[in-house]
Design a protein around this motif. Structure first.
Motif, mmCIF file in Angstrom:
data_model
loop_
_atom_site.group_PDB
_atom_site.id
_atom_site.type_symbol
_atom_site.label_atom_id
_atom_site.label_comp_id
_atom_site.label_asym_id
_atom_site.label_seq_id
_atom_site.Cartn_x
_atom_site.Cartn_y
_atom_site.Cartn_z
ATOM 1 N N ILE A 167 76.318 7.941 13.879
ATOM 2 C CA ILE A 167 77.612 7.743 13.210
ATOM 3 C C ILE A 167 77.449 6.814 12.014
ATOM 4 O O ILE A 167 77.995 7.045 10.929
ATOM 5 N N GLY A 168 76.676 5.733 12.200
ATOM 6 C CA GLY A 168 76.445 4.786 11.120
ATOM 7 C C GLY A 168 75.765 5.420 9.921
ATOM 8 O O GLY A 168 76.102 5.113 8.768
ATOM 9 N N LYS A 169 74.825 6.327 10.164
ATOM 10 C CA LYS A 169 74.156 7.008 9.066
ATOM 11 C C LYS A 169 75.133 7.865 8.270
ATOM 12 O O LYS A 169 75.039 7.969 7.041
ATOM 13 N N ARG A 170 76.066 8.488 8.972
ATOM 14 C CA ARG A 170 77.066 9.316 8.291
ATOM 15 C C ARG A 170 78.025 8.465 7.450
ATOM 16 O O ARG A 170 78.474 8.880 6.390
ATOM 17 N N LEU A 171 78.312 7.271 7.937
ATOM 18 C CA LEU A 171 79.225 6.382 7.208
ATOM 19 C C LEU A 171 78.551 5.734 6.006
ATOM 20 O O LEU A 171 79.221 5.289 5.069
ATOM 21 N N GLY A 172 77.221 5.637 6.043
ATOM 22 C CA GLY A 172 76.470 5.123 4.902
ATOM 23 C C GLY A 172 76.831 3.687 4.540
ATOM 24 O O GLY A 172 76.879 2.804 5.375
ATOM 25 N N GLY A 173 77.119 3.463 3.237
ATOM 26 C CA GLY A 173 77.396 2.129 2.742
ATOM 27 C C GLY A 173 78.609 1.486 3.387
ATOM 28 O O GLY A 173 78.682 0.259 3.494
ATOM 29 N N PHE A 174 79.558 2.286 3.817
ATOM 30 C CA PHE A 174 80.742 1.730 4.475
ATOM 31 C C PHE A 174 80.346 0.997 5.754
ATOM 32 O O PHE A 174 80.839 -0.100 6.030
ATOM 33 N N ALA A 175 79.440 1.580 6.527
ATOM 34 C CA ALA A 175 78.998 0.944 7.771
ATOM 35 C C ALA A 175 78.227 -0.334 7.500
ATOM 36 O O ALA A 175 78.288 -1.295 8.275
ATOM 37 N N ILE A 176 77.499 -0.365 6.387
ATOM 38 C CA ILE A 176 76.653 -1.513 6.089
ATOM 39 C C ILE A 176 77.465 -2.700 5.587
ATOM 40 O O ILE A 176 77.177 -3.848 5.926
ATOM 41 N N ASN A 177 78.508 -2.449 4.804
ATOM 42 C CA ASN A 177 79.227 -3.534 4.131
ATOM 43 C C ASN A 177 80.619 -3.823 4.672
ATOM 44 O O ASN A 177 81.248 -4.785 4.244
ATOM 45 N N ASN A 178 81.103 -3.024 5.615
ATOM 46 C CA ASN A 178 82.435 -3.255 6.146
ATOM 47 C C ASN A 178 82.455 -4.518 7.014
ATOM 48 O O ASN A 178 81.648 -4.650 7.948
ATOM 49 N N PRO A 179 83.353 -5.484 6.757
ATOM 50 C CA PRO A 179 83.369 -6.746 7.512
ATOM 51 C C PRO A 179 83.576 -6.566 9.009
ATOM 52 O O PRO A 179 82.985 -7.285 9.814
ATOM 53 N N VAL A 180 84.414 -5.622 9.387
ATOM 54 C CA VAL A 180 84.673 -5.401 10.814
ATOM 55 C C VAL A 180 83.421 -4.877 11.511
ATOM 56 O O VAL A 180 83.025 -5.359 12.581
ATOM 57 N N ILE A 181 82.776 -3.892 10.889
ATOM 58 C CA ILE A 181 81.549 -3.338 11.473
ATOM 59 C C ILE A 181 80.452 -4.401 11.510
ATOM 60 O O ILE A 181 79.672 -4.483 12.464
ATOM 61 N N GLN A 182 80.391 -5.236 10.487
ATOM 62 C CA GLN A 182 79.393 -6.302 10.471
ATOM 63 C C GLN A 182 79.599 -7.262 11.640
ATOM 64 O O GLN A 182 78.632 -7.673 12.304
ATOM 65 N N ARG A 183 80.844 -7.624 11.901
ATOM 66 C CA ARG A 183 81.126 -8.513 13.035
ATOM 67 C C ARG A 183 80.708 -7.879 14.358
ATOM 68 O O ARG A 183 80.136 -8.534 15.231
ATOM 69 N N LEU A 184 81.005 -6.600 14.515
ATOM 70 C CA LEU A 184 80.627 -5.891 15.740
ATOM 71 C C LEU A 184 79.110 -5.829 15.885
ATOM 72 O O LEU A 184 78.569 -5.998 16.986
ATOM 73 N N ALA A 185 78.414 -5.604 14.762
ATOM 74 C CA ALA A 185 76.958 -5.519 14.804
ATOM 75 C C ALA A 185 76.317 -6.846 15.180
ATOM 76 O O ALA A 185 75.231 -6.876 15.767
ATOM 77 N N LEU A 186 76.988 -7.947 14.847
ATOM 78 C CA LEU A 186 76.429 -9.274 15.135
ATOM 79 C C LEU A 186 76.632 -9.713 16.583
ATOM 80 O O LEU A 186 76.012 -10.679 17.023
#
Length: 303
Positions: A167-186
């Motif tokens: 899913i992250g690959k499909r979202l591309g840059g949005f997945a990498i730079n989105n603040p919400v996704i970044q918090r979840l990844a951490l």
């Protein structure tokens, strides 16, 4: 009438001037691939990153150590920035072989080694081969028997990431730079997400989405062989356990390290940090590595 027109014009000019003086907010960009980090001068120090990460996670710690050490932090084979990993099964020995080749290319017969997670496991293997002057293990992986329930849980935990990564690959840059996704990844990587920069988080996400050997390494580490008895290590060892390790919690996964390492090994719990403490506490990790490096030379230096 003229005065009113001049006033309107002045206000418009002032608005344009104010707008021009405020720089536009830069657009987030993808982190650049990093094959290896090589900085500083002094004692040779090898830094090894964790599974599915990259040398980016060491940047801040390496910068703090570079005044005292020549720091080399390569990307593992099959990881983002690393060389391709051949075969459907890649084990610890194969990863250590490539790191040894890189040490030979640098002319480093021996060096100080610090490894996090998978990097700690590979660091132990390099120490067994006589390549380590000192060894600092940071939340090291591999502290389980093969086969065992702990090993199975670890494999299943990483396999559960496969659909998330797709899913992250499909979202591309949005997945990498989105603040919400970044918090979840951490969440699995850190205790205090606010202490981790957006740049470091973006690099961690990018590395996770670009680890072609993910499945090969899971298969290779699952098939074994398991680590030999850690009590046979001859290298001075410092074990750093993260208090809030959500990836391989200490209660289940640190037992072998705590029990089997020689009595001379340091055993330290680093409070208030997660599985990759370099991201949120680079000063503390740099200090703990440097203390171990220079204690082995029977003299102290400040970092």
């Amino acid at each position: 009438m003229t005065m009113s027109s001049d006033t309107s014009k002045s206000k418009a000019d002032a608005k344009r001037a104010t707008s021009a003086s405020v720089p536009a907010k830069p657009e987030p960009t993808r982190p650049q691939v990093l094959k290896a980090l090589h900085v500083g001068s002094g004692d040779p120090l090898l830094l090894l990153h964790g599974f599915m990460l990259s040398p980016h996670c060491w940047e801040q710690t390496a910068a703090r150590l570079s005044s005292q050490c020549e720091v080399f932090a390569p990307a593992f084979a099959g990881h983002w920035g690393g060389e391709p990993a051949d075969g459907w099964s890649v084990d610890i020995h194969a990863l250590a072989d490539r790191i040894e080749d890189q040490l030979d290319e640098l002319g480093w017969r021996t060096c100080h080694i610090a490894g996090n997670s998978l990097g700690g496991w590979v660091g132990v293997e390099l120490a067994r081969r006589g390549r380590a002057r000192t060894l600092t293990l940071i939340a090291p992986a591999g502290g389980w028997h093969i086969p065992s329930l702990a090993q199975l849980r670890t494999c299943l935990k990483f396999l559960s990431l496969v659909p998330v990564i797709q899913i992250g690959k499909r979202l591309g840059g949005f997945a990498i730079n989105n603040p919400v996704i970044q918090r979840l990844a951490l969440l699995p990587l850190s205790k205090n997400a606010a202490a981790v920069s957006r740049r470091d988080t973006a690099a961690a996400i990018t590395a996770t989405l670009n680890c072609p050997a993910m499945l090969s390494i899971i298969v290779g580490t699952a098939r074994g062989p398991e680590q030999e008895d850690l009590s046979t290590l001859q290298t001075p060892v410092r074990l750093l356990l993260s208090e809030y390790d959500r990836v391989i919690p200490n209660r289940a996964y640190a037992r072998r390290y705590l029990k089997e390492l020689p009595d001379s090994a340091d055993r330290i719990v680093v409070h208030g940090v997660g599985h990759v403490p370099m991201l949120e506490a680079p000063d503390r990790i740099a200090t703990l590595i440097a203390e171990h490096v220079y204690a082995s030379r029977n003299r102290l230096r400040a970092v």
